[in-house]
Design a protein around this motif. Structure first.
Motif, PDB file in Angstrom:
ATOM      1  N   LEU A   1     -11.387   0.769  -0.132  1.00  0.00           N
ATOM      2  CA  LEU A   1     -11.916  -0.545   0.586  1.00  0.00           C
ATOM      3  C   LEU A   1     -11.968  -1.729  -0.197  1.00  0.00           C
ATOM      4  CD1 LEU A   1     -12.932  -1.557   3.194  1.00  0.00           C
ATOM      5  CD2 LEU A   1     -15.110  -0.871   2.556  1.00  0.00           C
ATOM      6  N   VAL A   2     -12.577  -1.398  -1.464  1.00  0.00           N
ATOM      7  CA  VAL A   2     -12.980  -2.606  -2.355  1.00  0.00           C
ATOM      8  C   VAL A   2     -11.515  -3.206  -2.712  1.00  0.00           C
ATOM      9  CG1 VAL A   2     -13.565  -3.229  -4.833  1.00  0.00           C
ATOM     10  CG2 VAL A   2     -14.976  -1.784  -3.308  1.00  0.00           C
ATOM     11  N   ILE A   3     -10.265  -2.244  -3.089  1.00  0.00           N
ATOM     12  CA  ILE A   3      -9.028  -2.895  -3.528  1.00  0.00           C
ATOM     13  C   ILE A   3      -8.459  -3.693  -2.330  1.00  0.00           C
ATOM     14  CG2 ILE A   3      -6.880  -2.173  -4.151  1.00  0.00           C
ATOM     15  CD1 ILE A   3      -8.152   0.237  -5.591  1.00  0.00           C
ATOM     16  N   ALA A   4      -8.679  -3.212  -1.062  1.00  0.00           N
ATOM     17  CA  ALA A   4      -8.228  -3.810   0.033  1.00  0.00           C
ATOM     18  C   ALA A   4      -8.693  -5.279   0.291  1.00  0.00           C
ATOM     19  CB  ALA A   4      -8.459  -2.889   1.375  1.00  0.00           C
TER      20      ALA A   4
ATOM     21  N   TRP B   1      -2.386   4.276  -5.085  1.00  0.00           N
ATOM     22  CA  TRP B   1      -3.060   5.423  -5.619  1.00  0.00           C
ATOM     23  C   TRP B   1      -4.487   5.766  -4.998  1.00  0.00           C
ATOM     24  CZ3 TRP B   1      -1.341   8.944  -8.500  1.00  0.00           C
ATOM     25  CH2 TRP B   1      -0.264   9.056  -9.107  1.00  0.00           C
ATOM     26  N   ALA B   2      -5.307   4.958  -4.478  1.00  0.00           N
ATOM     27  CA  ALA B   2      -6.782   5.257  -3.815  1.00  0.00           C
ATOM     28  C   ALA B   2      -6.313   6.004  -2.459  1.00  0.00           C
ATOM     29  CB  ALA B   2      -7.555   4.009  -3.708  1.00  0.00           C
ATOM     30  N   ALA B   3      -5.484   5.437  -1.799  1.00  0.00           N
ATOM     31  CA  ALA B   3      -4.989   6.258  -0.479  1.00  0.00           C
ATOM     32  C   ALA B   3      -4.558   7.684  -0.894  1.00  0.00           C
ATOM     33  CB  ALA B   3      -4.007   5.402   0.194  1.00  0.00           C
ATOM     34  N   PHE B   4      -3.538   7.882  -1.917  1.00  0.00           N
ATOM     35  CA  PHE B   4      -3.050   8.893  -2.225  1.00  0.00           C
ATOM     36  C   PHE B   4      -4.266  10.072  -2.810  1.00  0.00           C
ATOM     37  CE2 PHE B   4      -1.686  11.859  -5.689  1.00  0.00           C
ATOM     38  CZ  PHE B   4      -0.739  12.694  -4.991  1.00  0.00           C
ATOM     39  N   GLY B   5      -5.129   9.256  -3.378  1.00  0.00           N
ATOM     40  CA  GLY B   5      -6.422  10.217  -3.699  1.00  0.00           C
ATOM     41  C   GLY B   5      -7.226  10.598  -2.979  1.00  0.00           C
TER      42      GLY B   5
END
Length: 87
Positions: free
Chosen positions: A52-55, A27-31
């Motif tokens: 980045l934080v999620i990764a 979802w973060a990449a999509f956003g």
């Protein structure tokens, strides 16, 4: 510090955290992509930072999963003594 009152079957839900982290990565990449295409660089940057934080979290989760189970003392192991304060 071990106090002796921990549940004997306590485990971290690493598989659930893995799936939730993967979902967040997607979802973060999509956003990030959508906000770049729409022309909102501030929101795109926010999504990129969140990605980045999620990764990093995802990497730590995978590391913990690969480490396998750690030693967990059983109910027959007495708790550690509390630290004595110098005074």
């Amino acid at each position: 510090m071990r106090t002796g009152n921990e549940p004997t079957t306590a485990r971290s839900a690493l598989r659930a955290r893995w799936w939730l982290s993967l979902w967040g990565l997607l979802w973060a990449a999509f956003g990030t992509v959508v906000f770049v295409l729409v022309g909102l660089p501030g929101w795109a940057a926010a999504c990129a930072v969140l990605w980045l934080v999620i990764a990093v979290d995802f990497t730590l989760i995978v590391r913990h999963i690969r480490q396998g189970p750690h030693y967990q003392p059983g109910p027959g192991v007495p708790p550690y003594s509390p630290p004595r304060h110098r005074g």
